[in-house]
Design an enzyme around this catalytic site. Structure first.
Site, PDB file in Angstrom:
ATOM      1  N   HIS A 113      -9.972   6.132   5.589  1.00 44.82           N
ATOM      2  CA  HIS A 113     -10.703   5.291   4.640  1.00 44.82           C
ATOM      3  C   HIS A 113      -9.828   4.058   4.420  1.00 44.82           C
ATOM      4  O   HIS A 113      -9.015   4.002   3.497  1.00 44.82           O
ATOM      5  CB  HIS A 113     -10.936   6.044   3.325  1.00 44.82           C
ATOM      6  CG  HIS A 113     -11.527   5.186   2.237  1.00 44.82           C
ATOM      7  ND1 HIS A 113     -12.719   4.524   2.379  1.00 44.82           N
ATOM      8  CD2 HIS A 113     -11.060   4.878   1.001  1.00 44.82           C
ATOM      9  CE1 HIS A 113     -12.978   3.865   1.258  1.00 44.82           C
ATOM     10  NE2 HIS A 113     -11.983   4.048   0.419  1.00 44.82           N
TER      11      HIS A 113
ATOM     12  N   ARG B 177     -22.269   2.395   3.100  1.00 46.76           N
ATOM     13  CA  ARG B 177     -22.289   0.944   3.288  1.00 46.76           C
ATOM     14  C   ARG B 177     -22.839   0.582   4.667  1.00 46.76           C
ATOM     15  O   ARG B 177     -23.636  -0.353   4.813  1.00 46.76           O
ATOM     16  CB  ARG B 177     -20.874   0.381   3.136  1.00 46.76           C
ATOM     17  CG  ARG B 177     -20.335   0.394   1.716  1.00 46.76           C
ATOM     18  CD  ARG B 177     -18.842   0.101   1.695  1.00 46.76           C
ATOM     19  NE  ARG B 177     -18.356  -0.086   0.326  1.00 46.76           N
ATOM     20  CZ  ARG B 177     -17.096   0.110  -0.055  1.00 46.76           C
ATOM     21  NH1 ARG B 177     -16.189   0.502   0.823  1.00 46.76           N
ATOM     22  NH2 ARG B 177     -16.740  -0.094  -1.307  1.00 46.76           N
TER      23      ARG B 177
ATOM     24  N   ARG C 122       0.838  -1.203   0.000  1.00 40.16           N
ATOM     25  CA  ARG C 122       0.000   0.000   0.000  1.00 40.16           C
ATOM     26  C   ARG C 122       0.874   1.255   0.000  1.00 40.16           C
ATOM     27  O   ARG C 122       0.540   2.269  -0.604  1.00 40.16           O
ATOM     28  CB  ARG C 122      -0.895  -0.047   1.238  1.00 40.16           C
ATOM     29  CG  ARG C 122      -1.994   0.979   1.253  1.00 40.16           C
ATOM     30  CD  ARG C 122      -3.007   0.579   2.331  1.00 40.16           C
ATOM     31  NE  ARG C 122      -3.991   1.628   2.511  1.00 40.16           N
ATOM     32  CZ  ARG C 122      -3.837   2.619   3.379  1.00 40.16           C
ATOM     33  NH1 ARG C 122      -2.746   2.695   4.114  1.00 40.16           N
ATOM     34  NH2 ARG C 122      -4.776   3.540   3.506  1.00 40.16           N
TER      35      ARG C 122
END
Length: 315
Positions: A178, A154, A91
């Site tokens: 996030h 969501r 990442r």
């Protein structure tokens, strides 16, 4: 509300997310003119044609191309462009690659649209929001990320499904990064006026069930990506909704990701999501958002994760 006259939205990046966002903005009347910009000429021209062919049934005009001049005069610029995470790529490596893209891209965009509000959607969105604000030097309210608006959607969908109510009757927010350290503000979550743990319904929620729902929401993107390769429809709708709040000067409360000042010392200089007022000037976090002791510790941990990622390559 209808389309705002003479409003111009530019979506940067004609991939799955960018084209879905442009389509969502088109059918929702988010802006009077929707522009799609990408350096991949054949791809972006095909996406623009496909969108434009449907404008008999909408009120917006669709243009775009591979020349950055198409951005001229935009009121909002949404950045979806960036590298996808490759197999075996960390990442952190993805963040470094996408920061490099922003360093080349943002000055050119703002040269053509110096008064635009810039919204980051590319991941990792919190790290990139910090980088974008420092690259551009814009006031913190004028460059912000989509943050946990999608995660919150969501969560509300899942809670509504479980409780048997409409999604609009669920008042709950995901905040923080996030990503893996995000978390719900359960202490403030309500169904209608009723605290989440007091909701009777068919059966009461338990703390353990809510923790499971939080994990499910956190990992939802992985589930979608495993099945179809990318998430695009819901983030497209999310981006369009954020754009509307800016162009219509709504003063809407959304959990977007902003670079924080000294109001919460442990967040200073970090971009993460808290409930924020989004209007024609951009986004400003709401001062005084309440947290339980556990939630404040979770928020600090989320901030540290983002700070570590950003500082690793100079932001």
């Amino acid at each position: 509300m209808g389309v705002v006259e003479n409003s111009k939205l530019t979506v940067v990046g004609a991939g799955a997310v960018g084209s879905s966002l442009a389509y969502a903005a088109l059918i929702r009347d988010s802006a009077a003119e929707i522009v799609l910009y990408d350096i991949a000429a054949e791809k972006v021209e095909a996406e623009v044609l496909d969108l434009a062919h449907g404008t008999q049934f909408t009120r917006a005009r669709v243009t775009g191309g591979a020349d950055v001049s198409v951005v001229e005069g935009s009121h909002v610029i949404v950045v979806t462009a960036g590298a996808k995470q490759a197999p075996g790529q960390s990442r952190m490596d993805l963040a470094a690659t996408n920061v490099g893209i922003l360093e080349r891209l943002l000055p050119a965009l703002l040269e053509r649209a110096p008064d635009a509000v810039v919204v980051l959607v590319t991941n990792p969105v919190d790290v990139l929001t910090v980088a974008a604000q420092r690259i551009t030097g814009l006031p913190v309210e004028r460059v912000f990320g989509s943050g946990t608006v999608l995660d919150t959607s969501r969560l509300r969908w899942r809670l509504a499904e479980r409780a048997g109510v409409s999604t609009s009757s669920v008042h709950a927010n995901i905040v923080g990064e996030h990503g893996d350290t995000e978390f719900p503000l359960w202490s403030e979550a309500r169904i209608g006026p009723v605290p989440i743990l007091d909701w009777e319904g068919v059966r009461r929620f338990t703390a353990e069930e809510l923790d499971g729902i939080a994990r499910e929401v956190r990992d939802a993107a992985y589930t979608v990506i495993r099945g179809k390769g990318a998430t695009n429809y819901a983030i497209g709708l999310t981006g369009a909704r954020i754009v509307e709040a800016v162009l219509r000067d709504e003063h809407a409360v959304l959990p977007v990701s902003t670079v924080h000042g000294p109001e919460i010392p442990e967040l200073e200089g970090v971009a993460l999501s808290l409930p924020s007022v989004v209007d024609g000037e951009g986004a400003r976090p709401i001062v005084g958002t309440p947290f339980s002791d556990r939630e404040r510790a979770q928020l600090a941990a989320s901030a540290e994760a983002i700070r570590a990622a950003a500082s690793a390559f100079g932001y």
